[in-house]
Write a protein that holds these residues in place. Structure first.
Motif, mmCIF file in Angstrom:
data_model
loop_
_atom_site.group_PDB
_atom_site.id
_atom_site.type_symbol
_atom_site.label_atom_id
_atom_site.label_comp_id
_atom_site.label_asym_id
_atom_site.label_seq_id
_atom_site.Cartn_x
_atom_site.Cartn_y
_atom_site.Cartn_z
ATOM 1 N N UNK A 151 0.686 -1.173 -0.071
ATOM 2 C CA UNK A 151 -0.144 0.060 0.035
ATOM 3 C C UNK A 151 0.995 1.304 0.046
ATOM 4 N N UNK A 152 2.046 1.311 0.944
ATOM 5 C CA UNK A 152 2.839 2.509 0.864
ATOM 6 C C UNK A 152 3.466 2.730 -0.453
ATOM 7 N N UNK A 153 3.762 1.468 -1.085
ATOM 8 C CA UNK A 153 4.461 1.759 -2.597
ATOM 9 C C UNK A 153 3.448 2.344 -3.393
ATOM 10 N N UNK A 154 2.350 1.862 -3.329
ATOM 11 C CA UNK A 154 1.299 2.354 -4.262
ATOM 12 C C UNK A 154 1.108 3.914 -4.057
ATOM 13 N N UNK A 155 1.043 4.425 -3.177
ATOM 14 C CA UNK A 155 0.919 5.658 -3.103
ATOM 15 C C UNK A 155 2.216 6.588 -3.257
ATOM 16 N N UNK A 156 3.387 5.957 -2.701
ATOM 17 C CA UNK A 156 4.647 6.709 -2.799
ATOM 18 C C UNK A 156 4.955 6.896 -4.336
ATOM 19 N N UNK A 157 4.649 5.758 -5.195
ATOM 20 C CA UNK A 157 4.859 5.976 -6.581
ATOM 21 C C UNK A 157 3.857 6.450 -7.709
ATOM 22 N N UNK A 158 2.582 6.970 -6.924
ATOM 23 C CA UNK A 158 1.728 7.543 -7.673
ATOM 24 C C UNK A 158 2.219 8.875 -8.191
ATOM 25 N N UNK A 159 2.290 9.001 -9.557
ATOM 26 C CA UNK A 159 2.646 10.385 -10.195
ATOM 27 C C UNK A 159 2.248 11.535 -9.572
ATOM 28 N N UNK A 160 0.991 11.854 -9.040
ATOM 29 C CA UNK A 160 0.658 12.885 -8.409
ATOM 30 C C UNK A 160 0.404 12.863 -7.062
ATOM 31 N N UNK A 161 1.092 11.933 -6.159
ATOM 32 C CA UNK A 161 1.106 11.823 -4.849
ATOM 33 C C UNK A 161 1.658 12.996 -4.171
ATOM 34 N N UNK A 162 0.883 13.460 -3.218
ATOM 35 C CA UNK A 162 1.565 14.740 -2.359
ATOM 36 C C UNK A 162 1.609 14.158 -0.912
ATOM 37 N N UNK A 163 2.268 14.954 -0.252
ATOM 38 C CA UNK A 163 2.544 14.580 1.201
ATOM 39 C C UNK A 163 1.420 14.497 1.933
ATOM 40 N N UNK A 164 0.146 15.076 1.571
ATOM 41 C CA UNK A 164 -1.034 14.994 2.118
ATOM 42 C C UNK A 164 -1.753 13.593 1.865
ATOM 43 N N UNK A 165 -1.538 13.356 0.550
ATOM 44 C CA UNK A 165 -2.121 11.856 0.239
ATOM 45 C C UNK A 165 -1.480 10.851 0.918
ATOM 46 N N UNK A 166 -0.048 10.945 1.026
ATOM 47 C CA UNK A 166 0.801 9.769 1.701
ATOM 48 C C UNK A 166 0.437 9.906 3.022
#
Length: 155
Positions: A55-70
């Motif tokens: 799950x952490x890898x998914x959000x970490x590698x999302x192109x538009x991931x922000x610190x807030x979304x993480x």
């Protein structure tokens, strides 16, 4: 026929390595819990670490991931793992069992997330300290709660 999907094999290998490391670091904790009377054990702990890492890898590698979304993902991850850990807690009258197992499940999620974010040193410390706590303090705790009565000692 081309599907238009491009696979970044370097990313696949890196993700695979991270998930396997998270899985491996949870095995000692699962092994210790399996050797006792815990309801969770050798399969549960590595799977929790692997899933948390995924799950952490998914959000970490999302192109538009922000610190807030993480942060939101980690918050949801902690809540979900807490729910799983809650299933390990059993109350029977005034006796409560499974709190250490639940805390270890929660810690295992932190191990997986740490590996996903490239903080293997944190994951190693969490794994080692969790394992040593279970290995060393569990027998000590039992000894403190079940002292030998003087009447039971032969003289």
């Amino acid at each position: 026929m081309e599907t238009g999907v491009s696979i970044d094999w370097a990313q696949v290998v890196e993700s695979l390595v991270r998930v396997v490391v998270a899985f491996a670091l949870a095995i000692p904790v699962g092994w210790e819990r399996e050797s006792g009377t815990s309801s969770a054990g050798l399969r549960t702990f590595p799977v929790v670490a692997m899933a948390a890492c995924g799950y952490a890898l998914i959000v970490k590698t999302m192109p538009d991931a922000t610190a807030d979304s993480q942060a939101r993902l980690l918050q949801g991850l902690l809540a979900g793992i807490g729910f799983i850990g809650g299933g390990a807690i059993v109350k029977n009258g005034s006796n409560v069992r499974g709190i250490v197992t639940a805390a270890s499940i929660w810690n295992t999620g932190a191990i997986g997330a740490s590996v996903a974010y490239g903080r293997e040193e944190i994951a190693i410390v969490l794994s080692l300290l969790n394992f040593l706590t279970l290995l060393v303090l569990t027998p000590l705790e039992k000894q403190l709660h079940d002292p030998v009565e003087d009447d039971d000692v032969e003289q």
